[in-house]
Design a protein around this motif. Structure first.
Motif, PDB file in Angstrom:
ATOM      1  N   GLY A 208       0.796  -1.218   0.000  1.00 37.28           N
ATOM      2  CA  GLY A 208       0.000   0.000   0.000  1.00 37.28           C
ATOM      3  C   GLY A 208       0.828   1.266   0.000  1.00 37.28           C
ATOM      4  O   GLY A 208       2.048   1.259  -0.168  1.00 37.28           O
ATOM      5  N   GLU A 209       0.143   2.385   0.213  1.00 38.94           N
ATOM      6  CA  GLU A 209       0.795   3.688   0.105  1.00 38.94           C
ATOM      7  C   GLU A 209       1.325   4.212   1.440  1.00 38.94           C
ATOM      8  O   GLU A 209       1.952   5.270   1.480  1.00 38.94           O
ATOM      9  N   VAL A 210       1.075   3.520   2.532  1.00 41.42           N
ATOM     10  CA  VAL A 210       1.725   3.771   3.827  1.00 41.42           C
ATOM     11  C   VAL A 210       1.599   5.237   4.245  1.00 41.42           C
ATOM     12  O   VAL A 210       2.525   5.814   4.802  1.00 41.42           O
ATOM     13  N   GLY A 328       5.519   6.335   0.082  1.00 38.20           N
ATOM     14  CA  GLY A 328       4.895   6.387   1.398  1.00 38.20           C
ATOM     15  C   GLY A 328       5.794   5.869   2.498  1.00 38.20           C
ATOM     16  O   GLY A 328       5.908   6.481   3.567  1.00 38.20           O
ATOM     17  N   TYR A 329       6.455   4.738   2.263  1.00 38.13           N
ATOM     18  CA  TYR A 329       7.310   4.161   3.301  1.00 38.13           C
ATOM     19  C   TYR A 329       8.481   5.076   3.628  1.00 38.13           C
ATOM     20  O   TYR A 329       8.792   5.312   4.805  1.00 38.13           O
ATOM     21  N   THR A 330       9.145   5.580   2.597  1.00 37.03           N
ATOM     22  CA  THR A 330      10.325   6.405   2.870  1.00 37.03           C
ATOM     23  C   THR A 330       9.949   7.730   3.524  1.00 37.03           C
ATOM     24  O   THR A 330      10.730   8.278   4.311  1.00 37.03           O
ATOM     25  N   LYS A 331       8.758   8.244   3.258  1.00 35.11           N
ATOM     26  CA  LYS A 331       8.340   9.510   3.863  1.00 35.11           C
ATOM     27  C   LYS A 331       7.789   9.318   5.269  1.00 35.11           C
ATOM     28  O   LYS A 331       8.188  10.007   6.207  1.00 35.11           O
ATOM     29  N   PHE A 332       6.871   8.361   5.456  1.00 33.26           N
ATOM     30  CA  PHE A 332       6.124   8.265   6.704  1.00 33.26           C
ATOM     31  C   PHE A 332       6.721   7.286   7.714  1.00 33.26           C
ATOM     32  O   PHE A 332       6.334   7.302   8.880  1.00 33.26           O
ATOM     33  N   PRO A 381      12.478  17.263  -0.758  1.00 34.18           N
ATOM     34  CA  PRO A 381      11.134  16.781  -0.404  1.00 34.18           C
ATOM     35  C   PRO A 381      10.704  17.231   0.990  1.00 34.18           C
ATOM     36  O   PRO A 381      11.528  17.413   1.893  1.00 34.18           O
ATOM     37  N   LYS A 382       9.408  17.401   1.152  1.00 30.15           N
ATOM     38  CA  LYS A 382       8.845  17.829   2.432  1.00 30.15           C
ATOM     39  C   LYS A 382       8.734  16.611   3.351  1.00 30.15           C
ATOM     40  O   LYS A 382       7.925  15.722   3.109  1.00 30.15           O
TER      41      LYS A 382
END
Length: 708
Positions: A208-210, A328-332, A381-382
């Motif tokens: 998924g998009e995490v 998603g994983y790398t951001k969240f 990136p934010k």
């Protein structure tokens, strides 16, 4: 040149939604132009399309097998490049497929290809889908070209010296072998065998998009673009991340800090970027869109113009793709964002020799430009504030977290008397739904509950995903703890499914039990289920039941759940500070658990800390033991998980050793007589923070043990 038994059907793009509504799942091949969509169909599907009256025609596709390397030749090409450029290339096997073929990456760097020692990092992948042969040769063409140019082109040399390039040229070797070597040209999936059925679409199998949005989770079904039906070409797998190929890519994203990732697919002449499951825009949407536009402008189409940049859901939404998970994983979860893009190269599968050579040269500038972008996007990136980690100093409670500078404030709460209970769902509707659960498309049902008056039921509608999740994370205190509930269900077999999943942070979910925690078919009498939680001992997890229904759901009953245990709750939940801008507070509260939740100015509240009970623990120990006094005759050493107690006096000492975890629970107690030195192996304790108290004759020694 061989024709496949399946055929490629071309329809008008305006008819796509009508066509997708005819089938439970469809296998989209790509777009040869902006006005049409190509779909892979068998004879029965074509007959159904014909009867619908929708216009279509068959694409007479030829496969030029003599142009493309066999699977063995792909491996050989990788080895030859590494042998030819040993100071620039290191080859690593990062896993093996179901059929034991190696999953091989090429690591490229001018300083040290074996180990990443540089800031800028780039990932290039190809061949997620077996039939997309030209993606492999395009990836290898890129590698060969930059290695050849290293000694003569200063720009390329600078790129290879400053950037760690990881190339995964054949993500799906089992599928490629079956499609290319064994003449099954339109085969899409890998070749994992389960229950006499082959293959999973590995670009529907990522977890998924995490991003905290249930709509983007693995297994969500939209526009027939994925399914839980194993025989389908777009089967998403038995559970998220089930496939070895997917696990290998996931491990790369965890291991490296890629700035940019590119996944090569065919076909449509597009550059795609997240999100792909919903129309929502990503936090970095402006950056992603601008970069996609610049990258697309570097690649010429086969006819005229340049590639088209698009958000991934432009034609139809999908779940479980690599780009959504990587972003998603790398951001969240990781806290360092990779910007992922998919290149849908070419206007068809397996072009002939002359067209293939042109394709390589048309796509090469886009890949090269993307690799150069790693330097310019570093730190751009934010980012998102991650889970706060709490500690204390005196009367201050302090928290640290990754990306703390991205939080504008924090919510600080304390809970009085956290406990668990069996929920028989006999309270008021509002208290049941809102107090101890987070729900998405869940309703209370009065129809034949296990115990009156209610059970909980996911809303049963076409293409629906629902979630029932604990509001608070569950702390697993005992090795015998289990999740227990009663459930009955009537789900359309292998189309509608329910899954038990867990998460440490509320973003990245994994299957709780891959054998018994997946439900489909019928079990129409109430049945008791029990799932051991021993592997989570001394950890906090959230647990959810996720249910998915596909288009055309036919079963009337759906699913109901009742008598859930253990449901975590608290006597009171008090918000001390709704918007604390510091990373500490002073508090005199005792016998309470503290929680801190980070807040992002755009996303709102994101990560909530685990419970923190250290202040209370000291009070509990002092209340039960009296004032703690240091015994100078007793010396303590703790290293490598071995507790050593030394008695420096001449008299033998009778001591009692107590170790408490952060919740105040005693996890170790032993009476000993120490004449000189005694050692105790604490390897049985899980990693974490513990409080050590050694008691003697009215003399005590205290300390902190941290196990990692």
């Amino acid at each position: 040149m061989i024709l496949n038994s399946k055929q490629i059907v071309r329809i008008n793009r305006d008819d796509f939604n009508r066509v997708s509504s005819l089938y439970k799942f469809i296998d989209v091949a790509g777009r040869a132009n902006d006005q049409t969509v190509d779909i892979v169909m068998d004879s029965l599907e074509i007959e159904k399309l014909k009867n619908s009256g929708i216009k279509y025609y068959i694409v007479e596709k030829k496969f030029y097998k003599d142009v493309y390397p066999t699977t063995a030749q792909v491996y050989d090409s990788i080895t030859k490049l590494a042998t030819k450029y040993p100071s620039l290339v290191d080859v690593e096997t990062i896993g093996f497929t179901y059929n034991n073929r190696p999953l091989v990456i090429m690591k490229i760097n001018g300083k040290n290809p074996d180990t990443c020692l540089v800031r800028y990092q780039f990932l290039l992948m190809a061949n997620h889908h077996a039939r997309e042969w030209q993606t492999i040769s395009t990836a290898l063409f890129f590698v060969d070209s930059i290695l050849r140019a290293y000694s003569t082109n200063s720009t390329i040399k600078k790129l290879i010296d400053s950037t760690y390039l990881v190339v995964f040229p054949m993500v799906n070797p089992d599928g490629y072998y079956y499609s290319m070597d064994q003449n099954n040209e339109l085969w899409r999936k890998n070749r994992t065998l389960r229950n006499s059925v082959y293959g999973v679409d590995i670009n529907r199998n990522y977890p998924g998009e995490v991003n905290g949005d249930i709509r983007g989770e693995w297994g969500a079904i939209y526009n027939s673009s994925t399914t839980h039906y194993p025989s389908s070409d777009v089967y998403c797998g038995p559970y998220s991340g089930s496939e070895r190929e997917v696990q290998s890519v996931m491990n790369l994203a965890k291991r490296f800090s890629f700035n940019i990732s590119i996944s090569l697919h065919s076909y449509s002449e597009l550059v795609l970027y997240p999100w792909g499951a919903t129309s929502d825009t990503a936090l970095d949407n402006t950056l992603l869109s601008n970069l996609a536009t610049k990258i697309a402008s570097k690649m010429l189409k086969q006819t005229s113009g340049t590639y088209t940049p698009e958000k991934s859901d432009a034609l139809y939404p999908t779940s479980g793709d690599s780009d959504g998970w990587i972003y998603g994983y790398t951001k969240f979860v990781k806290g360092f964002t990779t910007l992922p893009f998919t290149f849908e190269i070419d206007t068809g599968f397996s072009p002939p020799t002359t067209t293939l050579a042109q394709l390589h040269r048309r796509v090469f500038p886009g890949i090269l430009y993307s690799a150069f972008l790693c330097e310019s996007v570093y730190g751009v990136p934010k980012e998102v504030p991650l889970k706060p980690i709490l500690s204390s100093s005196g009367s201050n409670i302090i928290w640290n977290l990754k990306n703390s500078n991205k939080a504008d404030y924090y919510k600080v709460q304390n809970y009085d008397s956290i406990y668990t209970y069996k929920d028989s769902l006999n309270g008021s509707i509002d208290s049941i739904i809102s107090t101890d659960y987070k729900t998405y498309r869940i309703e209370l049902s009065k129809t034949t509950p296990y115990s009156a008056p209610y059970s909980l039921r996911p809303l049963k509608k076409d293409t629906t995903i629902s979630s029932l999740e604990f509001f608070d994370r569950l702390y697993v205190q005992n090795i015998t703890d289990s999740l227990i509930f009663y459930m009955q269900y009537d789900l359309e077999t292998n189309y509608d499914k329910a899954f038990l999943e867990y998460s440490y942070d509320g973003f990245f979910y994994e299957p709780l039990d891959t054998l018994n925690g997946i439900f489909t078919g019928s079990s129409t009498t109430w049945k008791r289920y029990s799932f051991p939680l021993s592997r989570f001992l001394n950890k906090e997890i959230t647990i959810r039941l996720k249910t998915v229904y596909d288009d055309g759901t036919i079963n009337a009953t759906g699913l109901k759940i009742d008598n859930i245990y253990p449901v975590p709750t608290a006597k009171t939940r008090t918000t001390l500070f709704e918007s604390c801008t510091d990373t500490f507070i002073s508090s005199t509260d005792t016998l309470k658990y503290f929680f801190v939740t980070s807040h992002h100015p755009v996303l709102g509240f994101t990560h909530k800390s685990d419970r923190y009970f250290f202040k209370i623990l000291r009070s509990v120990i002092k209340d039960s033991l009296g004032d703690i006094k240091e015994n100078k005759d007793i010396l303590i050493d703790f290293s490598n998980r071995i507790l050593t107690i030394k008695n420096s006096s001449k008299a033998k000492k009778s001591l009692r050793i107590n170790i408490f975890d952060v919740s105040g629970r005693k996890v170790f107690e032993k009476n000993v007589k120490v004449e000189n030195v005694e050692k105790f192996d604490l390897n049985f304790l899980a990693s974490g923070k513990y409080y050590l108290v050694i008691l003697g004759d009215k003399n005590y020694k205290e300390g902190i043990l941290i196990l990692k």
